[in-house]
Design a protein around this motif. Structure first.
Motif, PDB file in Angstrom:
ATOM      1  N   PRO A  44      33.302  50.376  54.395  1.00 43.41           N
ATOM      2  CA  PRO A  44      33.529  50.201  55.827  1.00 43.41           C
ATOM      3  C   PRO A  44      34.974  50.373  56.293  1.00 43.41           C
ATOM      4  N   TYR A  45      35.922  50.411  55.372  1.00 38.68           N
ATOM      5  CA  TYR A  45      37.327  50.493  55.754  1.00 38.68           C
ATOM      6  C   TYR A  45      37.844  51.917  55.609  1.00 38.68           C
ATOM      7  N   ARG A  46      38.872  52.237  56.363  1.00 32.59           N
ATOM      8  CA  ARG A  46      39.544  53.526  56.163  1.00 32.59           C
ATOM      9  C   ARG A  46      40.166  53.524  54.768  1.00 32.59           C
ATOM     10  N   SER A  47      40.768  52.403  54.396  1.00 29.13           N
ATOM     11  CA  SER A  47      41.277  52.205  53.032  1.00 29.13           C
ATOM     12  C   SER A  47      41.241  50.718  52.721  1.00 29.13           C
ATOM     13  N   TRP A  48      41.134  50.400  51.436  1.00 26.18           N
ATOM     14  CA  TRP A  48      41.087  49.007  50.963  1.00 26.18           C
ATOM     15  C   TRP A  48      41.644  48.987  49.558  1.00 26.18           C
ATOM     16  N   ASN A  49      42.679  48.186  49.327  1.00 22.05           N
ATOM     17  CA  ASN A  49      43.271  48.010  48.008  1.00 22.05           C
ATOM     18  C   ASN A  49      43.478  46.518  47.821  1.00 22.05           C
ATOM     19  N   HIS A  50      42.879  45.968  46.780  1.00 23.59           N
ATOM     20  CA  HIS A  50      42.892  44.523  46.559  1.00 23.59           C
ATOM     21  C   HIS A  50      43.383  44.221  45.155  1.00 23.59           C
ATOM     22  N   GLU A  51      44.557  43.600  45.078  1.00 22.91           N
ATOM     23  CA  GLU A  51      45.105  43.171  43.795  1.00 22.91           C
ATOM     24  C   GLU A  51      44.822  41.691  43.610  1.00 22.91           C
ATOM     25  N   HIS A  52      44.163  41.377  42.494  1.00 27.42           N
ATOM     26  CA  HIS A  52      43.870  40.006  42.102  1.00 27.42           C
ATOM     27  C   HIS A  52      44.836  39.680  40.964  1.00 27.42           C
ATOM     28  N   SER A  53      45.580  38.601  41.079  1.00 25.85           N
ATOM     29  CA  SER A  53      46.450  38.212  39.963  1.00 25.85           C
ATOM     30  C   SER A  53      46.290  36.722  39.695  1.00 25.85           C
ATOM     31  N   PHE A  54      46.564  36.360  38.450  1.00 23.80           N
ATOM     32  CA  PHE A  54      46.314  35.008  37.969  1.00 23.80           C
ATOM     33  C   PHE A  54      47.556  34.507  37.245  1.00 23.80           C
ATOM     34  N   GLU A  55      48.028  33.348  37.673  1.00 21.57           N
ATOM     35  CA  GLU A  55      49.247  32.777  37.112  1.00 21.57           C
ATOM     36  C   GLU A  55      48.902  31.498  36.362  1.00 21.57           C
ATOM     37  N   ASP A  56      49.218  31.479  35.073  1.00 21.18           N
ATOM     38  CA  ASP A  56      48.950  30.321  34.226  1.00 21.18           C
ATOM     39  C   ASP A  56      49.974  29.237  34.518  1.00 21.18           C
ATOM     40  N   LEU A  57      49.502  28.090  34.993  1.00 22.90           N
ATOM     41  CA  LEU A  57      50.383  26.954  35.280  1.00 22.90           C
ATOM     42  C   LEU A  57      50.194  25.834  34.264  1.00 22.90           C
ATOM     43  N   GLY A  58      49.703  26.178  33.087  1.00 21.07           N
ATOM     44  CA  GLY A  58      49.458  25.161  32.075  1.00 21.07           C
ATOM     45  C   GLY A  58      48.038  24.628  32.185  1.00 21.07           C
ATOM     46  N   GLU A  59      47.871  23.560  32.952  1.00 18.16           N
ATOM     47  CA  GLU A  59      46.539  22.978  33.112  1.00 18.16           C
ATOM     48  C   GLU A  59      45.801  23.521  34.333  1.00 18.16           C
ATOM     49  N   ALA A  60      46.379  24.497  34.979  1.00 22.69           N
ATOM     50  CA  ALA A  60      45.745  25.095  36.156  1.00 22.69           C
ATOM     51  C   ALA A  60      46.090  26.579  36.195  1.00 22.69           C
ATOM     52  N   THR A  61      45.354  27.310  36.994  1.00 27.77           N
ATOM     53  CA  THR A  61      45.612  28.733  37.214  1.00 27.77           C
ATOM     54  C   THR A  61      45.746  28.959  38.706  1.00 27.77           C
ATOM     55  N   LEU A  62      46.807  29.630  39.097  1.00 25.14           N
ATOM     56  CA  LEU A  62      47.016  29.982  40.492  1.00 25.14           C
ATOM     57  C   LEU A  62      46.477  31.396  40.704  1.00 25.14           C
ATOM     58  N   VAL A  63      45.584  31.545  41.678  1.00 23.28           N
ATOM     59  CA  VAL A  63      44.973  32.836  41.986  1.00 23.28           C
ATOM     60  C   VAL A  63      45.672  33.424  43.204  1.00 23.28           C
ATOM     61  N   HIS A  64      46.149  34.654  43.061  1.00 23.44           N
ATOM     62  CA  HIS A  64      46.807  35.363  44.165  1.00 23.44           C
ATOM     63  C   HIS A  64      45.947  36.563  44.546  1.00 23.44           C
ATOM     64  N   ASP A  65      45.879  36.837  45.831  1.00 21.62           N
ATOM     65  CA  ASP A  65      45.220  38.042  46.322  1.00 21.62           C
ATOM     66  C   ASP A  65      46.196  38.782  47.215  1.00 21.62           C
ATOM     67  N   ARG A  66      46.301  40.067  46.990  1.00 21.23           N
ATOM     68  CA  ARG A  66      47.086  40.920  47.887  1.00 21.23           C
ATOM     69  C   ARG A  66      46.144  42.023  48.349  1.00 21.23           C
ATOM     70  N   ARG A  73      45.575  45.168  50.987  1.00 23.19           N
ATOM     71  CA  ARG A  73      46.096  46.137  51.952  1.00 23.19           C
ATOM     72  C   ARG A  73      44.914  46.978  52.401  1.00 23.19           C
ATOM     73  N   TYR A  74      44.737  47.039  53.712  1.00 21.53           N
ATOM     74  CA  TYR A  74      43.610  47.800  54.218  1.00 21.53           C
ATOM     75  C   TYR A  74      43.962  48.404  55.568  1.00 21.53           C
ATOM     76  N   SER A  75      43.188  49.402  55.954  1.00 18.88           N
ATOM     77  CA  SER A  75      43.302  49.951  57.298  1.00 18.88           C
ATOM     78  C   SER A  75      41.887  50.205  57.807  1.00 18.88           C
ATOM     79  N   VAL A  76      41.750  50.198  59.124  1.00 19.19           N
ATOM     80  CA  VAL A  76      40.438  50.333  59.739  1.00 19.19           C
ATOM     81  C   VAL A  76      40.452  51.436  60.785  1.00 19.19           C
ATOM     82  N   LEU A  77      39.284  51.982  61.016  1.00 19.35           N
ATOM     83  CA  LEU A  77      39.128  52.907  62.132  1.00 19.35           C
ATOM     84  C   LEU A  77      39.331  52.112  63.409  1.00 19.35           C
ATOM     85  N   GLY A  78      40.031  52.655  64.360  1.00 16.12           N
ATOM     86  CA  GLY A  78      40.254  51.944  65.618  1.00 16.12           C
ATOM     87  C   GLY A  78      41.603  51.267  65.706  1.00 16.12           C
ATOM     88  N   GLY A  79      42.328  51.209  64.577  1.00 15.61           N
ATOM     89  CA  GLY A  79      43.690  50.702  64.609  1.00 15.61           C
ATOM     90  C   GLY A  79      43.842  49.204  64.802  1.00 15.61           C
TER      91      GLY A  79
END
Length: 110
Positions: free
Chosen positions: A51-73, A75-81
């Motif tokens: 459905p998107y003109r473009s879609w790029n999704h980076e999933h990253s995971f940071e080990d914090l010892g007893e927990a994991t931090l999940v990051h999402d980045r 970048r997308y563009s859509v028809l219609g601006g």
């Protein structure tokens, strides 16, 4: 959201994944390419068809010892601006990631 097909037995760089989903009741098909596969640190998926003109999704995971931090980045563009993005698309994208965050907390707390 339902996975229809995966081009490889295990997910890896180059894997294509076909999905079916509904957006405001409208059925859509989406194909993603796993551009980067580097567990346990990160992976990147990119829309090949969807459905998107473009879609790029980076999933990253940071080990914090007893927990994991999940990051999402995402970048997308859509028809219609920017107007279509501001009033129609961005609220949906935010709702999707809010749901995902709540689901991760619920699943991992169990």
């Amino acid at each position: 959201f339902r996975i229809l097909a995966c081009s490889t037995p295990k997910i890896e760089a180059g894997t294509l994944i076909d999905y079916h989903l509904r957006l405001h009741g409208v059925p859509l098909r989406w194909r993603s390419l796993i551009r980067v596969w580097a567990p346990p640190h990160r992976f990147v998926d990119e829309q090949v068809r969807g459905p998107y003109r473009s879609w790029n999704h980076e999933h990253s995971f940071e080990d914090l010892g007893e927990a994991t931090l999940v990051h999402d980045r995402v970048r997308y563009s859509v028809l219609g601006g920017s107007v279509i993005n501001r009033w129609l698309v961005r609220p949906d994208v935010e709702q999707i990631f809010d749901y995902r965050a709540r689901s991760l907390v619920r699943l991992l707390a169990a």
